[in-house]
Write an enzyme that holds these catalytic residues in place. Structure first.
Site, mmCIF file in Angstrom:
data_model
loop_
_atom_site.group_PDB
_atom_site.id
_atom_site.type_symbol
_atom_site.label_atom_id
_atom_site.label_comp_id
_atom_site.label_asym_id
_atom_site.label_seq_id
_atom_site.Cartn_x
_atom_site.Cartn_y
_atom_site.Cartn_z
ATOM 1 N N HIS A 121 0.811 -1.229 0.017
ATOM 2 C CA HIS A 121 -0.126 -0.119 -0.137
ATOM 3 C C HIS A 121 0.883 1.013 -0.018
ATOM 4 C CE1 HIS A 121 0.569 0.866 4.317
ATOM 5 N NE2 HIS A 121 0.178 -0.213 4.494
ATOM 6 N N HIS A 166 4.196 1.579 2.001
ATOM 7 C CA HIS A 166 5.357 0.877 1.618
ATOM 8 C C HIS A 166 5.983 1.675 0.435
ATOM 9 C CE1 HIS A 166 2.754 -2.521 3.190
ATOM 10 N NE2 HIS A 166 3.700 -2.441 3.673
ATOM 11 N N CYS A 226 2.179 -10.176 20.336
ATOM 12 C CA CYS A 226 1.419 -9.706 18.952
ATOM 13 C C CYS A 226 1.920 -10.434 17.736
ATOM 14 C CB CYS A 226 1.387 -8.289 18.637
ATOM 15 S SG CYS A 226 0.489 -7.950 17.101
ATOM 16 N N CYS A 250 2.815 -8.055 14.673
ATOM 17 C CA CYS A 250 3.674 -7.163 14.745
ATOM 18 C C CYS A 250 5.056 -8.363 15.190
ATOM 19 C CB CYS A 250 4.044 -6.515 16.015
ATOM 20 S SG CYS A 250 2.845 -5.221 16.263
ATOM 21 N N CYS A 286 -2.932 -5.099 21.633
ATOM 22 C CA CYS A 286 -1.666 -4.462 20.670
ATOM 23 C C CYS A 286 -2.104 -2.932 20.383
ATOM 24 C CB CYS A 286 -1.297 -5.246 19.437
ATOM 25 S SG CYS A 286 -0.349 -4.289 18.428
ATOM 26 N N HIS A 318 -2.366 -2.777 16.082
ATOM 27 C CA HIS A 318 -3.185 -3.615 15.558
ATOM 28 C C HIS A 318 -4.380 -3.850 16.307
ATOM 29 C CE1 HIS A 318 0.667 -4.688 13.518
ATOM 30 N NE2 HIS A 318 -0.074 -4.757 12.549
ATOM 31 N N LYS A 345 -3.529 5.500 11.426
ATOM 32 C CA LYS A 345 -2.598 5.311 10.453
ATOM 33 C C LYS A 345 -3.037 4.329 9.365
ATOM 34 C CE LYS A 345 1.579 1.971 10.373
ATOM 35 N NZ LYS A 345 1.613 0.585 11.091
ATOM 36 N N LYS A 384 -2.466 -2.306 6.562
ATOM 37 C CA LYS A 384 -3.184 -3.581 5.873
ATOM 38 C C LYS A 384 -4.162 -3.970 6.855
ATOM 39 C CE LYS A 384 0.971 -5.200 5.483
ATOM 40 N NZ LYS A 384 2.211 -5.633 4.973
HETATM 41 O O1 ME8 Z 1 7.399 -4.025 9.460
HETATM 42 N N1 ME8 Z 1 2.961 5.080 6.976
HETATM 43 O O2 ME8 Z 1 6.932 -4.919 7.483
HETATM 44 P P1 ME8 Z 1 5.626 -4.147 7.102
HETATM 45 C C1 ME8 Z 1 4.243 5.283 6.563
HETATM 46 N N2 ME8 Z 1 8.742 -6.887 7.854
HETATM 47 N N3 ME8 Z 1 4.821 4.114 6.189
HETATM 48 C C2 ME8 Z 1 4.359 2.921 6.337
HETATM 49 C C3 ME8 Z 1 2.905 2.784 6.854
HETATM 50 C C4 ME8 Z 1 2.520 3.977 6.951
HETATM 51 N N4 ME8 Z 1 1.090 4.067 7.384
HETATM 52 N N5 ME8 Z 1 2.651 1.597 6.956
HETATM 53 C C5 ME8 Z 1 4.022 0.777 6.287
HETATM 54 C C6 ME8 Z 1 7.695 -4.729 8.593
HETATM 55 N N6 ME8 Z 1 4.848 1.799 6.342
HETATM 56 C C7 ME8 Z 1 8.978 -5.994 8.721
HETATM 57 C C8 ME8 Z 1 10.249 -5.004 8.542
HETATM 58 S S1 ME8 Z 1 12.944 -4.774 8.302
HETATM 59 C C9 ME8 Z 1 14.097 -5.710 8.460
HETATM 60 C C10 ME8 Z 1 11.786 -5.794 8.542
HETATM 61 C C11 ME8 Z 1 6.012 1.338 5.731
HETATM 62 O O3 ME8 Z 1 5.198 -4.620 5.740
HETATM 63 C C12 ME8 Z 1 7.213 1.848 6.777
HETATM 64 O O4 ME8 Z 1 8.423 1.767 6.435
HETATM 65 O O5 ME8 Z 1 4.656 -3.951 8.350
HETATM 66 C C13 ME8 Z 1 7.100 0.689 7.844
HETATM 67 O O6 ME8 Z 1 8.208 0.615 8.711
HETATM 68 C C14 ME8 Z 1 6.882 -0.519 7.017
HETATM 69 O O7 ME8 Z 1 6.235 -0.113 5.831
HETATM 70 C C15 ME8 Z 1 6.730 -1.790 7.672
HETATM 71 O O8 ME8 Z 1 6.373 -2.666 6.863
#
Ligand code: ME8
Length: 507
Positions: free
Chosen positions: A17, A20, A125, A128, A143, A146, A300, A303
């Site tokens: 989304h 990302h 969680c 997370c 959490c 979430h 926020k 997903k």
């Molecule tokens: O946390 N606003 O993956 P994830 C801004 N796999 N950025 C956002 C956002 C939002 N509303 N939602 C997501 C993970 N992001 C782990 C990370 S790293 C070794 C492992 C972005 O799919 C932001 O960069 O939940 C956030 O830190 C990341 O997506 C989380 O992606």
């Protein structure tokens, strides 16, 4: 100099989304800017495919975790060219080469004496993939991210001796003031550390979807350890027959959202120290993109909450560059901020179409009309030169400080300055006066040159639009930053008018 920039690797438990896309584009702006400076850049992104979040999502769908991972990893891979991310590699943690390297690195941590076996009990969680401390929990063991109930987990686990890194981490935060930016996040990480570090569970016994612990085949690594190490593992196999680790590590900038600050600002440096490896130079932590819920409250985008702005839809309608521009203009990179289709439409029309787009259209149209499409070879206007003198350096310094929004702002001030210059000089009036021919030459030449400079500087933000415009301006020198000096344009370039305009009206 090597410049290594990373994004988090994204979970494949659902589709990509705007959040990302946001992080990825932020990292891309830095990567593109550094390439303009002639640096040796490596830009990494990818997907995080192990652990409960994926295993549980797959179970719900009645498919294997690998099937779900393959399906969704592909959607993230497709997101990259779609947002014009210039990543040099896309890492997947289900890649055997990643797994082998994780085992090697973790074995080192084990051999160095930082791992022991113990009993774990805690509130967990699954979304997370994180055990929550009392301070981190919402009311009634929920959490706060979430909004779901936490699970009380008890199991025999391998532990990482995080507590023994208390002092080294305190020293890190004392001596390296810009290890985490912005300052607010630095302070948060530091106070988490000074609150006292507890050892963390490093493995999971009742999960198969992960990287097997090499010294205990009954366990897989807790997904965060496997995931964090991607930043290193990928360097060893990203390029066939080459290991980039020595060239690229330590990373120059690691970009992420504030939700994963603790893992990157506390666990990650401790893990690297435990393995005897260098620490990244900087973590750049941005805020949340929020959207209004039904009651008008900002929440926020996520997903699991289902309130996502689909980047594909936005790009189909407005173009990729408009999305890229909007992301950094609307919300100051580092802070939380709301996004909406309304403010998106507004910025598109008032800034992209009416300011930059219009400046480009009218500059090229006037050169075509008054000078047969050839940029006059005369000196540029000293009146304008002052406004541009330090611009390129300012932008470089701001981007060195990872100030992505501020750098865009100083460029945009010059876009506006050029529009004011058009009004001040009124070329359409000069064109009617044969005695003003030289003044018109200077005006057109200066506009073309100013437009060229802002276009080179905007390239990392809007790669497609700026490429199209540079072609229309007959500029062949490319986007090297050394060319972004006012008054140095190639004389007698032949321009073509823009049809359609750079940012056409959206119905
Ligand atoms: O946390 N606003 O993956 P994830 C801004 N796999 N950025 C956002 C956002 C939002 N509303 N939602 C997501 C993970 N992001 C782990 C990370 S790293 C070794 C492992 C972005 O799919 C932001 O960069 O939940 C956030 O830190 C990341 O997506 C989380 O992606």
């Amino acid at each position: 100099m090597a410049f290594y920039v990373t994004t988090p690797i994204y979970y494949v438990n659902a589709a990509p989304h705007l959040g990302h896309a946001y992080t990825t584009i932020g990292a891309d702006v830095l990567a593109r800017h550094m390439r303009q400076r002639g640096e040796q850049v490596f830009f990494l992104t990818g997907t995080d495919e192990h652990g409960e979040p994926v295993a549980q999502a797959a179970e719900k769908l009645g498919i294997s975790p690998k099937e779900l991972a393959d399906r969704n990893a592909q959607r993230f891979q497709e997101l990259m060219p779609r947002v014009n991310a210039s990543n040099d590699f896309f890492v997947r943690t289900s890649d055997e080469r990643h797994k082998r390297r994780v085992q090697e690195l973790m074995q080192r941590v084990y051999d160095n004496g930082h791992v022991y076996k113990g009993q774990y009990e805690g509130w967990y969680c699954p979304r997370c993939a994180d055990f929550k401390t009392d301070q981190e929990m919402g009311p009634e063991h929920t959490c706060p991210i979430h909004l779901i109930g936490l699970e009380l987990e008890r199991e025999e686990n391998w532990f990482f001796r995080l507590s023994s890194f208390q002092e080294p981490l305190e020293r890190l935060y004392e001596t390296q003031e810009d290890f985490v930016l912005p300052r607010q996040r630095f302070n948060e990480a530091r106070s988490f550390i000074s609150g006292g570090l507890q050892d963390v569970s490093l493995s999971r016994a009742n999960l198969r979807w992960g990287v097997e612990v090499p010294w205990d085949s009954g366990h897989v690594f807790y997904v965060w350890f496997d995931a964090l190490l991607n930043y290193l593992t990928a360097l060893s196999f990203a390029r066939d027959g080459e290991d980039l680790t020595d060239v690229m590590w330590p990373a120059t900038v690691q970009v992420m959202g504030k939700d994963i600050l603790k893992f990157h600002a506390v666990f990650w440096p401790a893990l690297l120290l435990a393995a005897g490896l260098d620490l990244p130079k900087r973590l750049l932590v941005h805020g949340y993109l929020m959207m209004k819920d039904a009651s008008g409250k900002d929440i926020k985008m996520s997903k699991s909450l289902g309130n996502v702005l689909d980047p594909f839809e936005v790009m189909d309608k407005f173009g990729t560059d408009a999305l890229r521009y909007y992301c950094f203009r609307e919300v100051s990179f580092g802070q939380d901020g709301s996004v909406s289709t309304v403010t998106f439409g507004h910025r598109y029309e008032s800034e992209l179409a009416n300011e930059y787009g219009n400046l480009a259209s009218r500059t090229l149209a006037m050169i075509s009309r008054y000078r047969d499409g050839v940029v006059p070879s005369t000196d540029a206007d000293p009146v304008l030169a002052g406004d541009f003198e330090t611009l390129t350096q300012e932008v470089s310094e701001l981007l060195d400080a990872t100030e992505i929004t501020q750098a865009l702002e100083v460029i945009w001030q010059r876009v506006r300055r050029l529009n004011r210059y058009v009004e001040e000089r009124a070329p359409w009036k000069l064109a009617k006066d044969p005695e003003a021919a030289e003044a018109l030459d200077v005006t057109l030449r200066s506009l073309a040159d100013g437009l060229r400079v802002v276009t080179i500087l905007l390239h990392p933000y809007m790669p497609e639009t700026t490429t199209r415009l540079m072609d229309a301006m007959g500029e062949e020198e490319g986007f090297s930053l050394s060319g972004a000096r006012f008054g140095t344009a190639r004389a007698e370039a032949t321009v073509t008018t823009l049809d359609p305009p750079l940012f056409p009206k959206v119905p």
